[in-house]
Design a protein around this motif. Structure first.
Motif, PDB file in Angstrom:
ATOM      1  N   PRO A  35      49.831  46.072  47.766  1.00 15.61           N
ATOM      2  CA  PRO A  35      48.821  45.841  46.743  1.00 15.61           C
ATOM      3  C   PRO A  35      49.525  44.729  45.841  1.00 15.61           C
ATOM      4  O   PRO A  35      50.786  44.562  45.693  1.00 15.61           O
ATOM      5  N   ARG A  36      48.487  43.822  45.501  1.00 17.21           N
ATOM      6  CA  ARG A  36      48.868  42.729  44.867  1.00 17.21           C
ATOM      7  C   ARG A  36      49.577  42.981  43.198  1.00 17.21           C
ATOM      8  O   ARG A  36      48.871  44.122  42.710  1.00 17.21           O
ATOM      9  N   PRO A  37      50.369  42.391  42.720  1.00 19.85           N
ATOM     10  CA  PRO A  37      50.881  42.785  41.181  1.00 19.85           C
ATOM     11  C   PRO A  37      49.368  42.201  40.370  1.00 19.85           C
ATOM     12  O   PRO A  37      48.520  41.707  40.811  1.00 19.85           O
ATOM     13  N   ARG A  38      49.299  42.782  39.271  1.00 19.50           N
ATOM     14  CA  ARG A  38      48.109  42.617  38.312  1.00 19.50           C
ATOM     15  C   ARG A  38      47.741  41.331  38.009  1.00 19.50           C
ATOM     16  O   ARG A  38      46.549  40.715  37.744  1.00 19.50           O
ATOM     17  N   TRP A  39      48.858  40.459  37.969  1.00 12.27           N
ATOM     18  CA  TRP A  39      48.764  38.827  37.447  1.00 12.27           C
ATOM     19  C   TRP A  39      48.134  38.220  38.757  1.00 12.27           C
ATOM     20  O   TRP A  39      47.701  37.080  38.243  1.00 12.27           O
ATOM     21  N   VAL A  41      45.627  39.352  40.718  1.00 12.83           N
ATOM     22  CA  VAL A  41      44.475  39.951  41.009  1.00 12.83           C
ATOM     23  C   VAL A  41      43.611  39.730  39.647  1.00 12.83           C
ATOM     24  O   VAL A  41      44.029  40.222  38.715  1.00 12.83           O
ATOM     25  N   ARG A  42      42.198  39.216  39.973  1.00 15.44           N
ATOM     26  CA  ARG A  42      41.280  39.239  38.725  1.00 15.44           C
ATOM     27  C   ARG A  42      40.093  39.950  39.247  1.00 15.44           C
ATOM     28  O   ARG A  42      39.119  39.224  40.167  1.00 15.44           O
ATOM     29  N   ARG A  44      37.779  41.472  41.613  1.00 13.96           N
ATOM     30  CA  ARG A  44      37.900  41.842  42.962  1.00 13.96           C
ATOM     31  C   ARG A  44      38.679  40.412  43.697  1.00 13.96           C
ATOM     32  O   ARG A  44      38.452  40.364  44.914  1.00 13.96           O
ATOM     33  N   ASP A  46      41.249  37.887  44.774  1.00 13.10           N
ATOM     34  CA  ASP A  46      42.832  37.801  45.179  1.00 13.10           C
ATOM     35  C   ASP A  46      43.276  36.514  44.996  1.00 13.10           C
ATOM     36  O   ASP A  46      42.610  35.580  45.783  1.00 13.10           O
TER      37      ASP A  46
END
Length: 416
Positions: A35-39, A41-42, A44, A46
């Motif tokens: 999973p990507r860090p929140r920063w 991912v915006r 859907r 990547d």
């Protein structure tokens, strides 16, 4: 080969090997992406994949410009664009198919490398290749990583004539960087799994503590009744035998001693002020449902079978299960209708709570896997009584909680 003859074993093994290789190259992913860090991912989108596409376009433009500006021009514009695409396009898919992207990049470098200098035309392709090799080191099996590293060294030495040390460094830097990131992600995942396990165990212990505190009042009531009846029994018959009076006195003393020990245990379990509120039961169910309706939930209730007094433990647990299921429905599917059903069977009480889809525009949703601390508590209450509880989504997308609570008052076997 005759029409009726079967393929030779060697041919069959070769076809199987080709299919396996094609499957590995086509899939390319031997483990799912972390999973990507929140920063990164915006919604859907990547951002890493977006960055790969941007870098691929920059390399494409640079490579195409270099080809067209060479004197004399070695290729036409269309051929130059094809060469640039072959060298740079693999970067756009490395996030989804790292092994496929690396294979495509390696083949493109091998194809173009015989005619152009890697320092000039192939600079963008080499960058794409290194990034794809890094993705392979992060996501693919160890034998794939080793094979890719060895192929990089061999290709650099024999195809491009690089110094062996330079070729080894070219392969080692992205591979080592990928392995470092892979190790860190693995450690983070294991730590997260352990934290979830410990959190679940802590929630289970807290729920058992809560159940023990609630059942103390039920058990204490029965012990008090035993003590009172044992004290009053000798006075119900004239001139009771001395042995009978002594036996009832021992029963009363044992009941009082047990009650005293229960209070001592309760003092250990309680971490706050004692709760003197009587324990609820299904007799209070109407008030619970009305509270949910006052909170804006549409709740319907139905009772099947012959309603009758229940054992105190079953009565309390059934109420708590309905209470927790209503809370979960309000939390995870706000605004969704809820249906509560009770079935009084001969051997068990069956409790069923079903909530539908949340209305359009409402936030939240039913828990997909039936997890959560509320489910743990409900399942523990059912197990304590020797029953069982099932919770999870139905084929229609609803969330259903079903508990079967035996009415024979026998504790569950093999329970700690």
């Amino acid at each position: 080969m005759n029409p009726g003859s079967s393929p030779s074993p060697r041919t069959g093994r070769g076809a199987t090997a080709v299919r396996r290789i094609a499957t590995v190259v086509a899939a390319g992913v031997t483990r799912p992406p972390a999973p990507r860090p929140r920063w990164l991912v915006r919604g859907r989108v990547d951002l890493v994949a977006v960055a790969d596409v941007i870098v691929a376009l920059i390399c494409l433009a640079a490579t195409s410009s270099t080809l067209s500006n060479q004197r004399p021009p070695p290729v036409s514009g269309g051929v130059g664009l094809v060469i640039s695409l072959a060298l740079c396009a693999p970067l756009a898919v490395r996030t989804y198919l790292p092994l496929t992207a690396w294979c495509a990049s390696a083949l493109a470098l091998f194809w173009v490398g015989g005619a152009y200098s890697p320092v000039g035309v192939l600079a963008g392709g080499v960058l794409v290749y290194i990034l794809c090799l890094y993705a392979v080191a992060v996501r693919c099996e160890s034998w794939v990583v080793v094979t890719a590293g060895v192929a990089t060294v061999i290709g650099g030495v024999f195809v491009y004539g690089l110094n062996p040390v330079t070729a080894i460094l070219t392969a080692a830097v992205p591979v080592l960087a990928g392995l470092v990131i892979r190790t860190r992600r693995g450690n983070t995942e294991r730590l997260a799994v352990q934290e979830r396990r410990h959190e679940g165990e802590r929630a289970l212990l807290e729920e058992r503590q809560r159940i023990a505190r609630e059942l103390h009042d039920v058990v204490a009531h029965h012990m008090s009744v035993i003590a009172i009846q044992a004290e009053a029994a000798p006075y119900k018959i004239p001139d009771p035998p001395k042995e009978l009076v002594e036996s009832f006195a021992e029963i009363r003393a044992s009941a009082l001693s047990g009650l005293h020990e229960l209070r001592r245990v309760l003092g250990v379990l309680r971490s706050d002020a004692p709760d003197t509120t009587p324990q609820p039961g299904l007799g209070d169910l109407d008030g619970l449902l009305q509270s949910a309706r006052n909170a804006g939930v549409t709740v319907t209730a139905a009772i099947s079978g012959t309603a009758r007094p229940l054992p105190d433990g079953v009565d309390l647990s059934a109420y708590r299960i309905v209470q927790e299921a209503l809370s979960n429905a309000m939390r995870h599917a706000p605004g969704a209708p809820v249906e509560v059903k009770l079935y009084y069977g001969e051997a068990a009480l069956v409790v069923e709570i079903r909530n539908e889809h949340p209305p359009a525009g409402a936030r939240g949703g039913v828990p997909a896997d039936g997890g959560g601390h509320g489910i743990i508590g409900m399942r523990e209450r059912a197990t304590m009584l020797g029953g069982n509880l099932q919770a999870g989504p139905t084929e229609k997308g609803e969330f259903l909680v079903t508990a079967a609570l035996p009415l024979d008052n026998k504790p569950a076997e093999n329970q700690p």
